[in-house]
Design an enzyme around this catalytic site. Structure first.
Site, PDB file in Angstrom:
ATOM      1  N   LYS A 260      12.405 -18.361  37.893  1.00 47.99           N
ATOM      2  CA  LYS A 260      12.600 -17.660  36.621  1.00 47.99           C
ATOM      3  C   LYS A 260      11.241 -17.242  36.050  1.00 47.99           C
ATOM      4  O   LYS A 260      10.259 -17.967  36.231  1.00 47.99           O
ATOM      5  CB  LYS A 260      13.234 -18.623  35.596  1.00 47.99           C
ATOM      6  CG  LYS A 260      14.694 -18.934  35.804  1.00 47.99           C
ATOM      7  CD  LYS A 260      15.199 -19.853  34.699  1.00 47.99           C
ATOM      8  CE  LYS A 260      16.621 -20.309  34.935  1.00 47.99           C
ATOM      9  NZ  LYS A 260      17.624 -19.234  34.871  1.00 47.99           N
ATOM     10  N   ARG A 334      26.662 -23.880  39.672  1.00 46.27           N
ATOM     11  CA  ARG A 334      27.996 -23.864  40.292  1.00 46.27           C
ATOM     12  C   ARG A 334      28.041 -24.752  41.529  1.00 46.27           C
ATOM     13  O   ARG A 334      29.097 -25.259  41.894  1.00 46.27           O
ATOM     14  CB  ARG A 334      28.411 -22.413  40.584  1.00 46.27           C
ATOM     15  CG  ARG A 334      27.588 -21.716  41.614  1.00 46.27           C
ATOM     16  CD  ARG A 334      27.751 -20.200  41.546  1.00 46.27           C
ATOM     17  NE  ARG A 334      26.982 -19.618  40.458  1.00 46.27           N
ATOM     18  CZ  ARG A 334      26.983 -18.328  40.134  1.00 46.27           C
ATOM     19  NH1 ARG A 334      27.729 -17.478  40.819  1.00 46.27           N
ATOM     20  NH2 ARG A 334      26.255 -17.878  39.133  1.00 46.27           N
TER      21      ARG A 334
END
Ligand code: BES
Ligand code: ZN
Ligand code: ZN
Length: 486
Positions: A260, A334
């Site tokens: 990121k 996830r």
């Protein structure tokens, strides 16, 4: 500390008088203020009236807006704002006149005022020397004699719920050098002892033995090793159904090799907001001895770069046996949820599942910071959530789950891939988790927008919000104390 009174004769630092807009009252001063157009009663307006040498130092006339738009959440917000204002005037002993009307009964008043005052007064204390704050003393007055006992019970219950929210806020606010899987597990153990729920912690070897390959692909290479945290509250008979709560527990998310940028990374210690919410909810449920069976699981780990980290293009396994192609290592939540959901269904034998996760930036794009995105495979379950949310004021919005979206998670080289493409990111992320829920009724709550506030407002401060602890508590089926009328 909340005190319940029929009448109030004690000296107070502040007396808070909630007032409706466009409605006359018996209060002479208030009517004069309205006639002078100094105060109208619109929502969140506060008129501060100082008194010299009297038993009450200040009166706050606090606007509630119109009775038509009024509900418990309005009162919760207004009281929080009054408490912040009172603190600025060094007030600690605060009287509050309850405002029973056909929208909110006595119990609803007690609940909203208790939660609003405690949550509005919250600050994150751990990392900075704070001026010692005296504990707030809130005196609720106007409670009819025959309801004093019930009001006291509601205040006690609501204080524990508010504490659950503040636990979630604290955990979310703590930086990742202090709160990482091992220290989070230790904190949960302490909370379990305090509230009465059972805690089991599994380390990396035990996680490996369980076959949780997707969870380990994310967290297995960090020096701060993962932990599987299991919390069990048995409030009902073993033959009764068990609700499973799963919280995303990324104590830090750098994105991994799909790194990121710094600006997006710097609040990623809050990527365990889902875990914080289920831990806070377990605290509220267990300390209030709710007569339901609830089990919560957190797959706690951090997503960092190291020699053994997983990489884009890898194909990994999972506890359910499905293979997963990694398209982006920043879509890590996830993967951890897939294994946590499999674990809670197969090993803990829960009957229904709610997962709570700061899962996608796309949830922020779609719904902003006030509303949690929801995906479900069971409409009746969603309606239970909706009903609970009407009582708490926490907002939810259901997104579609059509099979065309699920197709976007299919891979050419594995059973699934962990990114569904550029579009509908919140839906594809949710439906990825849905691939692991088997036939269980399931709700997926994406709190990426709602777990963290960039600025203070109402009963929120800047930072962790503790959303959706209060709705989870209410949904679990705690006897509703509020009898709030709609
Ligand atoms: N933890 C983030 C999601 C997030 C973003 C939470 C902003 C709170 C605020 C998650 O792990 C993530 O990085 N998701 C990616 C998924 C993408 C790579 C498919 C995202 O949303 O960009
Ligand atoms: Zn990520
Ligand atoms: Zn994440």
């Amino acid at each position: 500390m909340i005190h319940i009174r029929e009448k109030l004769d004690e000296p107070m630092d502040v007396m808070i008088l909630p007032c409706f807009e466009g409605q006359s009252s018996g209060d002479e001063t208030l009517e004069k203020l309205k006639a002078a157009q100094a105060f109208s009663g619109k929502e969140e307006e506060i008129f501060v009236l100082p008194h010299l040498e009297e038993k009450v130092s200040y009166t706050f006339y606090a606007g509630l807006g119109t009775q038509e738009d009024f509900n418990g959440d309005v009162l919760r917000k207004v009281i929080a704002l009054c408490v912040k204002r009172a603190r600025a005037l060094e007030g600690v002993k605060l009287g509050v006149q309850i405002c029973v009307c056909d929208k909110l009964c006595v119990g609803g008043n007690v609940k909203a005022i208790t939660e609003g005052s405690l949550l509005g007064d919250y600050t994150f204390k751990r990392c900075k020397e704070q001026p010692t704050k005296q504990e707030l003393q809130i005196y609720l007055t106007g409670i009819p004699k025959e309801k004093l006992k019930r009001a006291t019970q509601v205040a006690e219950e609501s204080q524990k719920v508010a504490k659950g929210v503040m636990i979630a806020r604290d955990l979310t606010n703590e930086p990742s050098n202090l709160l990482y899987p091992k220290t989070l597990a230790r904190r949960v153990q302490q909370l379990g002892e305090e509230a009465g729920f059972e805690v089991e912690i599994m380390d990396q070897d035990q996680i490996k033995d369980l076959g949780m390959e997707a969870f380990l692909a994310v967290g297995g290479s960090s020096e701060r090793q993962p932990r599987l945290i299991v919390m069990r509250h048995r409030g009902a008979a073993d033959t009764e159904p068990v609700l499973g709560l799963v919280g995303k527990g990324l104590t830090y998310d750098t994105g991994g090799y799909s790194l990121k940028p710094t600006d997006s990374m710097k609040t990623m210690h809050s990527d365990m907001g889902g875990a914080a919410a289920v831990i806070g909810a377990m605290y509220a449920i267990s300390s209030n001895q709710v007569k339901k069976n609830v089990i919560a699981v957190v797959a706690a780990c951090e997503n960092v770069i190291s020699a053994g980290s997983y990489k884009p293009g890898d194909i990994i396994g999972s506890m359910a046996g499905k293979t997963i192609e990694i398209g982006n290592t920043d879509a890590e939540g996830r993967l951890t949820l897939a294994d946590a959901v499999t674990y809670i269904i197969e090993k803990e034998k829960v009957d229904e599942v709610i997962d709570v996760a700061t899962l996608t930036g796309a949830a922020l794009v779609a719904l902003g910071t006030t509303t949690t995105a929801v995906i479900t495979n069971n409409q009746a379950f969603y309606e239970r959530l909706e009903k609970a949310s009407e009582k708490t004021g926490e907002r939810f919005w259901q997104l579609p789950n059509h099979k065309e979206y699920a197709k976007l998670n299919k891979s050419e080289v594995a059973d699934l891939k962990n990114i569904g493409g550029r579009h509908a990111g919140t839906i594809t992320a949710g439906l990825f988790v849905g691939e692991f829920v088997q036939d269980k009724p399931w709700l997926h709550l994406d709190i990426a927008g709602t777990a963290w506030a960039d600025a203070a407002s109402g009963y929120f401060g800047k930072g962790g919000t503790g959303v959706p602890v209060r709705t989870l508590y209410t949904l679990v089926g705690a006897p509703c104390p509020c009898h709030e009328k709609k």
